[in-house]
Design an enzyme around this catalytic site. Structure first.
Site, PDB file in Angstrom:
ATOM      1  N   ASP A   1     -35.428   3.640 -20.187  1.00 31.33           N
ATOM      2  CA  ASP A   1     -34.494   4.766 -20.046  1.00 31.33           C
ATOM      3  C   ASP A   1     -34.345   5.293 -18.612  1.00 31.33           C
ATOM      4  O   ASP A   1     -33.413   6.049 -18.330  1.00 31.33           O
ATOM      5  CB  ASP A   1     -34.935   5.932 -20.943  1.00 31.33           C
ATOM      6  CG  ASP A   1     -35.004   5.525 -22.410  1.00 31.33           C
ATOM      7  OD1 ASP A   1     -34.201   4.669 -22.813  1.00 31.33           O
ATOM      8  OD2 ASP A   1     -35.861   6.055 -23.135  1.00 31.33           O
TER       9      ASP A   1
ATOM     10  N   GLY B   1     -17.381  -1.933 -16.675  1.00 32.73           N
ATOM     11  CA  GLY B   1     -15.980  -1.537 -16.513  1.00 32.73           C
ATOM     12  C   GLY B   1     -15.464  -0.650 -17.637  1.00 32.73           C
ATOM     13  O   GLY B   1     -14.303  -0.771 -18.061  1.00 32.73           O
TER      14      GLY B   1
ATOM     15  N   GLU C   1     -26.899   7.747 -26.255  1.00 30.08           N
ATOM     16  CA  GLU C   1     -27.349   8.198 -27.587  1.00 30.08           C
ATOM     17  C   GLU C   1     -27.606   9.707 -27.624  1.00 30.08           C
ATOM     18  O   GLU C   1     -27.474  10.337 -28.669  1.00 30.08           O
ATOM     19  CB  GLU C   1     -28.599   7.437 -28.033  1.00 30.08           C
ATOM     20  CG  GLU C   1     -29.834   7.675 -27.173  1.00 30.08           C
ATOM     21  CD  GLU C   1     -31.065   6.918 -27.660  1.00 30.08           C
ATOM     22  OE1 GLU C   1     -31.052   6.370 -28.770  1.00 30.08           O
ATOM     23  OE2 GLU C   1     -32.054   6.876 -26.899  1.00 30.08           O
TER      24      GLU C   1
END
Ligand code: ADP
Length: 329
Positions: free
Chosen positions: A130, A188, A226
């Protein structure tokens, strides 16, 4: 200063690619310095049970390229109790462990700090996909996860384009948007939603899609961290607003990448960073120094007091946000 003869190494919390490279570096640097190195299984649970095995140079052969952790990892809620940490530190010392390396995230660092304060010199190495540890610019596993996500987005793009759809790709990151922002730029994405930035469904999604359509673009990739909330609800709402307010039928899909992001062969960047951090940790223990976290700051591997590290706050890179903004449409 007490000479360290035996050190332990464990992995704790969520696993991350590159943890094996860090274990290997600790074992090899330790053995090269004349120390015994004990591999402790399943995080703090294994330390409490003294579930461990001496590791020699060969033990870590052929592990550098493997994801996951050869030592196993675990979450051990009992370890948050001060009396448990204290008795574990005492038991470890009685059993000849002079110092410890803990590879994990913020939670694991709190345990490492408590062990150091209880008399077992402990060094924390940042291992999490993370990149959400505030005191370090980089965490072991982040680059591999970014490459995995970017590869997935490329594949999702193919089918999104074929069907003129809008795909919401949910990525990991807990409460942080580092994976979403970097992988979104690399992939992108038309929009990137991260918890660090407020978002407005009308402006950031509905209007963005209208603007894209005006420019002749009919397929869209939205990368969503998330930590934002319920991705399916956001996708449904976007579809509904486009239909009811603009008379546009756009099919949305949600793709939650999930634990695929935690596995795979570590990239070169993760292997090298993990190796550097592992050797740095052993260098500290060799000098009898504990209660430190090994970090990357200003591009260099260094170390900090654990508590000082835990109290730091890092912010999302404003230049990266700007880049995402300029390139998204
Ligand atoms: P991460 O290390 O990836 O942030 P967790 O937050 O789940 O993962 O923490 C991993 C383990 O570290 C926990 O299961 C627990 O054993 C230990 N830990 C977490 N928080 C604390 C705390 N406040 N004090 C002592 N140990 C802790």
């Amino acid at each position: 200063m007490k000479e360290m003869k035996t050190i332990g190494v464990l992995t704790s919390g969520g696993d991350a690619p590159g943890m094996n490279a860090a274990i290997r570096a600790v074992v090899r640097a330790g053995v090269n310095s004349g120390m015994r190195v004990l591999g402790i299984h399943n995080g703090y649970t294994g330390l409490m049970k003294l579930d461990m095995k001496e590791m020699d140079m060969r033990e870590v052969s052929d592990t550098l390229h493997r994801g996951g952790t050869i030592l196993g990892s675990a979450r051990c809620l009992e370890f948050k109790k001060p009396e448990v940490v204290k008795s574990t530190a005492e038991q470890a010392k009685e059993n000849g462990i002079d110092g410890l390396v803990v590879i994990g995230g913020d939670g694991s660092f709190r345990g490492a700090r408590d062990l150091s304060l209880a008399g077992l010199p402990t060094i924390g190495l940042p291992g999490t996909i993370d990149n959400d540890i505030d005191c370090t610019e980089y965490t072991i596993g982040y680059d591999t996860a970014l490459n995995t996500v970017s590869d997935c987005i490329d594949k999702i793009r193919d089918t999104t384009l074929s069907h003129n759809r809008c795909t919401f790709v949910e990525v990991m990151g807990k409460d942080a948007g580092y994976i979403a922002l970097s992988a979104g730029i690399a992939g992108g994405a038309e929009a990137i939603l991260i918890p660090e930035q407020k978002f407005d469904i009308q402006k950031d999604l509905v209007q963005m899609i209208m603007d894209c359509r005006a420019r002749g673009k009919y397929h869209y990739i939205i990368v969503i961290a998330e930590g934002i909330g319920n991705t399916q609800e956001i996708a449904d709402k976007t579809e509904e607003l486009l239909r009811t307010e603009h008379d546009i039928e756009l099919e949305t899909k949600v793709c939650i990448l999930g634990h695929i992001q935690r596995g795979g062969r570590p990239t070169v960047k993760d292997r090298i960073t993990a190796s550097q951090m592992g050797v740095h940790a052993v260098d500290l223990l060799k000098q009898g120094i504990g209660n430190r976290v090994v970090v990357k700051r200003d591009g260099k591997i260094t170390d900090l007091d654990i508590l000082e590290g835990l109290n730091m706050k890092k912010t999302i890179d404003a230049d990266m946000l700007r880049l995402a903004d300029i390139l998204s449409l």
